[in-house]
Scaffold this active site. Structure first.
Site, PDB file in Angstrom:
ATOM      1  CE  LYS B  79      -3.944   1.865   2.667  1.00 54.58           C
ATOM      2  NZ  LYS B  79      -4.791   1.660   3.872  1.00 54.58           N
ATOM      3  CB  SER B 159      -8.150   3.429   2.878  1.00 51.64           C
ATOM      4  OG  SER B 159      -7.309   2.837   3.853  1.00 51.64           O
ATOM      5  CB  SER B 183      -8.429   0.728   5.885  1.00 50.71           C
ATOM      6  OG  SER B 183      -9.127   1.941   5.823  1.00 50.71           O
TER       7      SER B 183
END
Lengths: 95, 494
Positions: B79, B159, B183
């Site tokens: 990420k 997210s 997330s």
């Protein structure tokens, strides 16, 4: 609680975010929607409840007060939008 | 050959590498090829071809010398809020659009030390603020799943939506994500993948771009429970650079996968049967309880009375911390600068131009709830409610509950643009089943457990005691074995 447009401008300034007149009207609606949502907390009885300061019980670790990193000014400054002579450069702050 | 390799789970790829059936270089090339034909998904914001090839080459050389790490030669995605040394790291924000860290986050450093290969950086909501990956400065990531017979583009959740989409679409063998309010777990549920948010303090936060520091935790997204166990073992552990990281030894999580759950007491929180829960989700939850019963666990109803206040309390605590954490983006030390008449105008213009609308909104709410006259009414009250939420779980565990079973999300994946209307709260409700854990610091795993009537994956969540990740892996494995795995039916994007 809800906010008026003057409060939106004040908060934007506190947060150091420029807002246009158009944005103020939108933000007022959006912020009030969020505030209405969190106002539900007013229903909870929190008498005698300690506010949480740490989610896991732990003692703050201490270490020896010695330099253990650094001496890499060029690396640190490599991402600066503006740097001069090994310093960050900003507009004049002190008259 | 290339699909044959990317189709393998991390566990199977590890075995193939160990048996010499293929090399790390071949496995990495297969993934790079898959990434290169996945532009329609927008899962990666940066593919690091050269670095990946070099790392794979070095891995093969290490293996030839008999030096084999736990993740030797395994290609991973990361990420974009993990700082990666000399590799651009943006957290999905324009304000960090050209930020190249001169250091590596502790968690990613541990992955590379264990032999893994970096394929690239994965898309996310800007500063991890969102539940759909639509707020990224790079545009939305598209879910590799579509409704049966439909070509409508769906969100992968958020997210960590780029991470979840990449794992599901077989664009990496596993991925590192972060979870502040759901997330990791919500995108895992939306993509048929496994995601675990470990106990607060289990993984170091050092070098992870902060959103809400008392809630943020790193964790893996993977294609099977065993894959997630392997990844978490490498990611977890004490780090002197993060004073909140726990000085507790990391167990062999993989050994817990397949362990018996006989006699475990599983709580079903009555408060999670929220108004408007779809019958599909309710049925999935019942089926999950039955799977655990069939494996010898005892399922009992429990009460977590403050559940309904977790989400509003979360939005005060998280946004207050965010407004403080994001004060650092001032156009001085890194990021884009917009000139102004004086330094205050420079700050204001820089931040207005660099942050997207959701981030600006969240910073302003956080600023408001911390401002003079409102601090006690909002922030202190929310922190007290947080104590009550944690106490609910402590009471349940004290009564002998080993883990809690709940849905991961209130619905399957929704359409791009569907929840980005005038009311931001509609999106916030996505986190209703996941935020409670972050507020209480507890570990939670999301595991796929079935498909919706429209053919979309649905996930269940297991919540454990502090540092009880091993138990979660054992229980999640029971669900995986009973429900099966859920690979994406068709690679329509390639």
């Amino acid at each position: 609680m809800s906010v008026d447009q003057a409060t939106v401008r004040r908060v934007a300034h506190l947060a150091r975010i420029a807002v246009t007149d158009d944005e103020v009207a939108h933000l007022q609606g959006e912020l009030n929607a969020i505030l209405a949502f969190v106002d539900e907390l007013a229903q909870v009885n929190v008498d005698g409840v300690e506010p949480m300061t740490s989610v896991t019980p732990m003692q703050l670790p201490l270490r020896a007060d010695v330099v253990n990193d650094g001496d890499c000014a060029a690396k640190v400054l490599a991402n600066a939008p503006l740097a001069e002579d090994g310093f960050y450069a900003v507009p004049k702050v002190v008259e | 050959m290339s699909n044959e390799l990317t189709r393998l789970t991390l566990t199977a790829a590890r075995e193939g590498l160990a048996q010499g059936r293929f090399s790390a270089v071949e496995l990495t090339e297969a993934y790079l090829g898959a990434i290169d034909s996945s532009a329609a998904l927008n899962a990666y914001v940066l593919a690091t071809h050269d670095k990946a090839r070099a790392m794979a080459q070095t891995s093969d050389e290490r293996r030839a010398q008999g030096d084999v790490g736990p993740l030797e030669g395994i290609p991973l995605g990361v990420k974009d809020n993990y700082a990666t040394d000399t590799v651009r790291t943006t957290a999905g924000s324009k304000i960090l659009g050209n930020f190249v860290p001169p250091y590596e986050s502790t968690v990613t450093g541990k992955l590379w030390a264990d032999g893994a290969v970096l394929l690239g950086k994965l898309n996310q909501d800007e500063f991890a603020m969102g539940s759909s990956t639509e707020s990224s400065a790079f545009g939305p990531t598209v879910n590799p799943w579509r409704k049966t017979g439909s070509t409508t583009k769906l969100v992968p959740g958020g997210s960590s939506g780029g991470s979840a989409a990449a794992v599901a679409a077989q664009l990496c063998a596993g991925a590192a994500g972060t979870d502040t309010g759901g997330s990791i777990r919500q995108p895992a549920a939306f993509t048929g993948t496994v995601g675990i948010k470990p106990t607060y303090g289990r993984c170091s936060r050092w070098g992870i771009i902060a959103y809400a520091s008392s809630l943020d935790q790193a964790g893996p997204l993977a294609r099977s429970v065993n894959d997630a166990a392997i990844l978490l073992r490498s990611m977890a552990g004490h780090d002197p650079k993060d004073s909140t990281s726990a000085p507790i030894a990391v167990p062999d999580y993989e050994a817990a996968v397949g362990a018996s759950v006989r006699g475990k007491r599983i709580g079903i929180p009555v408060e999670y049967r929220v108004d408007g829960m779809s019958s599909e989700i309710a049925m999935l939850w019942d089926r999950g309880a039955q799977m655990l019963r069939d494996a010898g666990a005892e399922v009992v109803e429990i009460s977590l009375p403050h559940t309904k206040y977790a989400l509003p309390a979360y939005y005060i605590v998280a946004l207050a911390e965010a407004s403080s954490n994001l004060a650092r983006y001032d156009g001085v030390r890194y990021g884009e600068r917009v000139a102004g008449r004086d330094i205050v105008e420079m700050y204001e213009k820089t931040r207005a131009a660099g942050f997207g609308p959701e981030v600006r909104r969240r910073i302003m709410i956080g600023t408001y709830v911390l401002s003079a006259g409102y601090y006690d009414a909002y922030y202190v009250r929310a922190q007290k409610v947080r104590t009550l939420i944690k106490r609910d779980f402590e009471n349940a565990f004290a009564e002998g509950i080993d883990a809690v079973l709940a849905p991961a999300t209130p619905s399957p994946a929704f359409g791009i643009g569907e929840k980005s209307g005038a009311d931001p709260v509609e999106m916030y409700l996505q986190d209703v089943f996941t935020v409670t854990l972050n507020m209480a610091g507890l570990p939670g795993i999301s595991v796929p457990a079935g498909l919706s009537s429209e053919g979309l994956p649905l996930g269940l969540q297991l919540i454990g005691r502090p540092f009880g990740e091993e138990g979660l892996f054992s229980l999640a494995q029971v669900i995986e074995e009973a429900a099966g795995r859920f690979p994406v039916p068709e690679a329509w994007w390639a």
